[in-house]
Motif scaffolding. Structure first.
Motif, PDB file in Angstrom:
ATOM      1  N   ASP A 154       0.834  -1.206   0.000  1.00  0.00           N
ATOM      2  CA  ASP A 154       0.000   0.000   0.000  1.00  0.00           C
ATOM      3  C   ASP A 154       0.871   1.259   0.000  1.00  0.00           C
ATOM      4  O   ASP A 154       1.625   1.493   0.948  1.00  0.00           O
ATOM      5  N   PRO A 155       0.774   2.069  -1.054  1.00  0.00           N
ATOM      6  CA  PRO A 155       1.633   3.252  -1.122  1.00  0.00           C
ATOM      7  C   PRO A 155       1.333   4.270  -0.032  1.00  0.00           C
ATOM      8  O   PRO A 155       2.207   5.053   0.348  1.00  0.00           O
ATOM      9  N   ARG A 156       0.123   4.247   0.492  1.00  0.00           N
ATOM     10  CA  ARG A 156      -0.224   5.176   1.567  1.00  0.00           C
ATOM     11  C   ARG A 156       0.537   4.820   2.839  1.00  0.00           C
ATOM     12  O   ARG A 156       0.991   5.687   3.580  1.00  0.00           O
ATOM     13  N   LYS A 159       4.184   5.947   2.519  1.00  0.00           N
ATOM     14  CA  LYS A 159       4.284   7.403   2.673  1.00  0.00           C
ATOM     15  C   LYS A 159       4.093   7.816   4.136  1.00  0.00           C
ATOM     16  O   LYS A 159       4.807   8.690   4.643  1.00  0.00           O
TER      17      LYS A 159
END
Lengths: 258, 258, 258, 258
Positions: A154-156, A159
């Motif tokens: 999950d890129p969230r 980040k």
């Protein structure tokens, strides 16, 4: 003074003056972001600049996830009957519960339990994680905040963690969630990566929010998403349509090249 | 492709990629505030820096107004029965309706009607305002967004307008609301100053939001306030207490000297 | 006596004595049906035996209509997230709105308008119906309470009307709804038979309920249906399943040969 | 047949035919009371005449309890903002939770636990009650369904029990609740009489309803009461009034001499 008199420590309202946790609202406007004001409201103190940035990022991370979550489907279903926007959004909020958003609170409780176990038994986070994961396994309970049907990486989450390091917010609980991820993989025999709820859970612990507020973060972040879906339903769709829970496609703006 | 297939222009969800109105969520994190992301979500385009600041200020302005609004009382009443946080907040959202928060939508409709009248009849805003206020008076309808039980000179309104001027956002509709305020005073014979809802209504018109979204701004702004009250009710108060709607006092932090 | 003192004419509660509209609850138990007590509660007087039977029939007629109505889908969607039974039922109630159940209130208003027109202009019900249907047509409005996607000849409607005749309850408004059905067919050129909502609307008018209570009848009748669906969802289905709005089949008890 | 196909055993809807648990709705109308139809809907079988009478009495017993319960205050508070009737009732339903109505479900679980203990350990109901009450005491938990702030001798409870005896419905669980009342008095040193929730809990156990449906009975019974209060609020009171939670008086019809 009547028998009914009660006290509240949130907001003081006087003629021409409204102060949240001691800060006049009009003086906050233009100086602090909505997300910073939310932190103040919930924690009772003004966030540092870094904490404020983290708050904005956490809330942005969960602002919407398309039309398939049950909160969106409940809100759209109610909107399609001609119900008011606020009532439709309220129906969506009712769906932000144990299995939908609930992983934040459950994750927070798990990580806090591990931290307490470390202290109580004077053991490493690896040992504490293993013990507690084993105890959960015996009871048939699964760790909340790990694995996702759709997002393997999950890129969230990435980040959130990179920001938390940069902003010096990542602490004991970020280390614990990363440790649980490793121990879980050993135990289960396959990767169950931290999902966005698990990452938020760890960050809210490092920000010293109580677990009881975990679900509230999902609610606050997602209400704008629910508003967008309800407004689209009311302005673009026919009333009383049959709303398929997955058979839809995105026809909005193309992806921006950053 | 089934008969049920439908379309949505809000958020595209793919494995490891979530994009709101074309913007990947993880790329927004750390760059845009929650309020800016809300603007993107509702309008379909990224706000300018100035518009983003205005959004933050609008949402901060309505984040909480103490324990007496009916949304807070409904939420606390439900929370005091042991209901979950999300259900209690949902009850509060149900109270954000015609007479509580509804002035934003009603104000927007009024100001848009005045602008249309100016164009249709090629008249000044003063004339258009007088005409429409007179028509409303005949029907026994009152202009929404003016006057307040408690705040004669609402500092939030002043701040909203001064920021709107500075940020070059104040436009036709800010001039219209100021004009309505004057005409209303002449007509009624006493001052009915623009309140915070009236100011937000004018700004949302200048930001080109549709009136149907007016109530949503109140909902989005106030949900964090409802969360704070529900959490306080659940952690500080006894279940099933009798909640007096006005006989309470603030015992939180003293006012900060800015 | 404080400034807050207010009055209510519904139920008097004293130690060991609860009286609804003057009738002690314990004395009603065993003597009046739930439906009769509902009539008392809403109208302020005890129904005759015939009116009580009509009330039971009206409420039974709308008790459930399978899994496809939006109220059921909203309730099941919320239930599938692990939300409590009462919260799930509340979400269903939020969907009982303008386009779903709202035909009762709209129908009542229409029939009352026709009756008033008859009096005001001293015309027949046929003329009054024609006039008002024509006026609605010009505004693009459709008559509520006529036609059904699925039921061309709704057996519930027939039973409601035959019972209303037998029980001497059918009056002016039943004659009006039958007249509207005929005039509508002439105007539209095809049959738009009275549906169950239209029949209930006429009967509630003949029972002298105000239109504002129309939607409440649907809510009261359908809440048990919502309870049954929520309970089935919670006990039979997996959490967070994707709920198709129409692709389901009935696998309950076979039809009884009465 | 798609991957989404699912099954429901509640109601079969075909053109011109709606059958609940196998019984055509139109054939039930005029023959069974609303309360009997509710039993059928929830249990899947038609009640005997006696069970039907008991159902009517249970639902009548909880139909309203004046304006002070939190469900009524939440519903009235929402109604006073101009919210729709169904939304206001939904807010009331959200308040029917752990501490308000929840005693039915908790009571059912307690009585079932006592019955299981009797079987498992082959002991009398007195012994089982004592054991479990002692275990609860150690955990600081109180028995649900006993004692009432206002009603020392609740006439609804007496009527429920006398009807249950007459109708041959009182069984194992009525005997258990009476036993718990005695053991509790011995343990606590003062009388904590069975309240209406405790009595309903025992009867629902004897009627073989699962505890998960306990709260639903309160919801179904009280929705008409909420409707009456919301309607009164909307038609008799001014919008946005401050609603005192106890300072009201009854001014409805005088008590009928039966």
């Amino acid at each position: 003074m009547s028998d009914y008199r009660w006290k509240t420590a949130i907001t003081k309202v006087q003629p021409n003056k409204i102060s949240v946790r001691g800060y006049p609202v009009d003086q906050m406007m233009g100086k602090v972001s909505f997300a910073q004001a939310i932190y103040l409201l919930l924690k009772g103190k003004m966030p540092s600049r870094n904490v404020g940035k983290m708050m904005d990022a956490i809330l942005v991370s969960s602002i919407d996830h398309g039309a398939s979550p049950p909160s969106v489907l409940a809100a759209r279903t109610v909107a399609s009957t001609g119900s008011e926007l606020n009532s439709s959004v309220a129906a969506g909020v009712l769906a932000i519960s144990r299995y939908h958003g609930g992983a934040i609170e459950e994750g927070m409780k798990l990580f806090i339990k591990i931290a307490q176990r470390m202290e109580e038994r004077n053991i490493t986070k690896e040992e504490a994680s293993r013990q507690i994961l084993q105890e959960m396994k015996k009871k048939g309970k699964r760790a909340s905040g790990f694995g996702h049907r759709l997002h393997k990486s999950d890129p969230r989450k990435d980040k959130l963690f990179s920001m938390a390091e940069e902003l010096k917010i990542a602490g004991k609980y970020v280390r614990i969630v990363l440790c649980v991820e490793k121990e879980l993989e050993k135990m289960v025999g396959r990767s169950l990566p931290i999902n966005v709820d698990g990452a938020i859970a760890a960050l809210l612990c490092d920000l010293e929010f109580p677990p009881q507020i975990g679900n509230a973060f999902f609610v606050m972040a997602r209400v704008p998403g629910l508003v967008a879906h309800v407004h689209e339903e009311k302005t673009r769709m026919k009333p009383m349509r049959k709303i398929h829970p997955q058979d839809f496609e995105y026809d909005g703006p193309e992806e921006k090249n950053k």
